[in-house]
Design a protein around this motif. Sequence first.
Motif, mmCIF file in Angstrom:
data_model
loop_
_atom_site.group_PDB
_atom_site.id
_atom_site.type_symbol
_atom_site.label_atom_id
_atom_site.label_comp_id
_atom_site.label_asym_id
_atom_site.label_seq_id
_atom_site.Cartn_x
_atom_site.Cartn_y
_atom_site.Cartn_z
ATOM 1 N N ARG A 159 2.298 -4.314 11.212
ATOM 2 C CA ARG A 159 1.159 -5.212 11.253
ATOM 3 C C ARG A 159 1.057 -5.976 9.927
ATOM 4 N NH1 ARG A 159 -2.399 -3.682 15.357
ATOM 5 N NH2 ARG A 159 -4.222 -4.507 14.271
ATOM 6 N N GLN A 160 0.362 -7.089 9.949
ATOM 7 C CA GLN A 160 0.202 -7.895 8.749
ATOM 8 C C GLN A 160 -1.252 -7.826 8.289
ATOM 9 O OE1 GLN A 160 2.734 -9.510 7.047
ATOM 10 N NE2 GLN A 160 1.154 -9.699 5.472
ATOM 11 N N ALA A 161 -1.473 -7.162 7.177
ATOM 12 C CA ALA A 161 -2.837 -6.983 6.684
ATOM 13 C C ALA A 161 -3.256 -8.155 5.806
ATOM 14 C CB ALA A 161 -2.953 -5.680 5.907
ATOM 15 N N ASN A 162 -4.536 -8.447 5.836
ATOM 16 C CA ASN A 162 -5.141 -9.471 4.987
ATOM 17 C C ASN A 162 -6.098 -8.772 4.030
ATOM 18 O OD1 ASN A 162 -6.105 -11.917 3.945
ATOM 19 N ND2 ASN A 162 -7.807 -11.899 5.386
ATOM 20 N N CYS A 163 -5.887 -8.974 2.733
ATOM 21 C CA CYS A 163 -6.699 -8.294 1.723
ATOM 22 C C CYS A 163 -7.369 -9.337 0.833
ATOM 23 C CB CYS A 163 -5.837 -7.356 0.886
ATOM 24 S SG CYS A 163 -4.929 -6.122 1.839
ATOM 25 N N ASN B 202 0.279 -1.952 6.602
ATOM 26 C CA ASN B 202 1.467 -2.697 7.037
ATOM 27 C C ASN B 202 2.604 -1.802 7.522
ATOM 28 O OD1 ASN B 202 0.281 -5.173 6.235
ATOM 29 N ND2 ASN B 202 0.962 -4.868 4.137
ATOM 30 N N THR B 203 2.424 -0.488 7.468
ATOM 31 C CA THR B 203 3.558 0.411 7.683
ATOM 32 C C THR B 203 4.059 0.449 9.114
ATOM 33 O OG1 THR B 203 1.994 2.264 7.912
ATOM 34 C CG2 THR B 203 2.980 1.909 5.730
ATOM 35 N N GLY C 140 -0.349 -0.858 0.767
ATOM 36 C CA GLY C 140 0.501 -1.208 1.894
ATOM 37 C C GLY C 140 0.422 -0.339 3.123
ATOM 38 N N CYS D 118 -9.552 -4.528 3.251
ATOM 39 C CA CYS D 118 -8.245 -4.964 3.690
ATOM 40 C C CYS D 118 -8.150 -4.670 5.181
ATOM 41 C CB CYS D 118 -7.151 -4.223 2.928
ATOM 42 S SG CYS D 118 -5.495 -4.908 3.145
ATOM 43 N N SER E 163 -6.168 -5.642 9.322
ATOM 44 C CA SER E 163 -5.196 -6.303 10.198
ATOM 45 C C SER E 163 -5.760 -6.402 11.609
ATOM 46 C CB SER E 163 -3.873 -5.529 10.209
ATOM 47 O OG SER E 163 -4.046 -4.234 10.757
#
Length: 211
Positions: free
Chosen positions: A103-107, A99-100, A96, A123, A125
């Motif tokens: 932002r929205q990460a894609n993994c 995302n901190t 994670g 992974c 963003s």
Amino acid sequence: NLKAAKVAGLCALASAALVAAAFVAAAAGLVGASALGASAATAGVVSIAPGSQSARIGDTVTITVSATGMREVALYEFAIKYDPKLLEYVDRTDLGFLNTTGRQANCPAPTVDAVGGTVLIACGSISAGATPTAPSGDADLARVRFKAVGNGTSDLVFTITELRDWDAVHCCGTPLDVKEAAVAVGAASAPPPPLPPTPIPDPARRVLPTP
């Protein structure tokens, strides 16, 4: 627009085709930690912890991939090579970090070469653009699990290590410093011996007291 094209290309990490292409290059030894992008003044460090551990056949071996010196990281990508005769890839958990800052990460699912013994994990963003600012600092990135399947010692080594900012540029130095690991697998534990039978007194053999 070259910059837009580069960003769009890395956004496509979510597609199986791009991930598979990067994986094939890594397995063939054609892509290294500094294959893309320009160098920066200070190199970050990507490490596998623990640096060494022991296991028995059938055990689950868990490692954590961490990084220090990260500056506005929007994408991480690494490939780990292992001995497939000794270890079998199980799964990956993103921890994670990307995302901190909101932002929205894609993994995408890791790409695994079970025969050659390589797993490619990524992974990102990047598609979020420049805002919110991507996170910086030191953090654990992912947890990876293997199953011990054979006796011996397997090195865990990086064939790709990438840390990039939202603009798809190396953000933390190239080549990155790495700290790798090894797993020693021994024989499976022998089952405990059966407990000895508990003697049960025979009522017929009891000696009655003399009146």
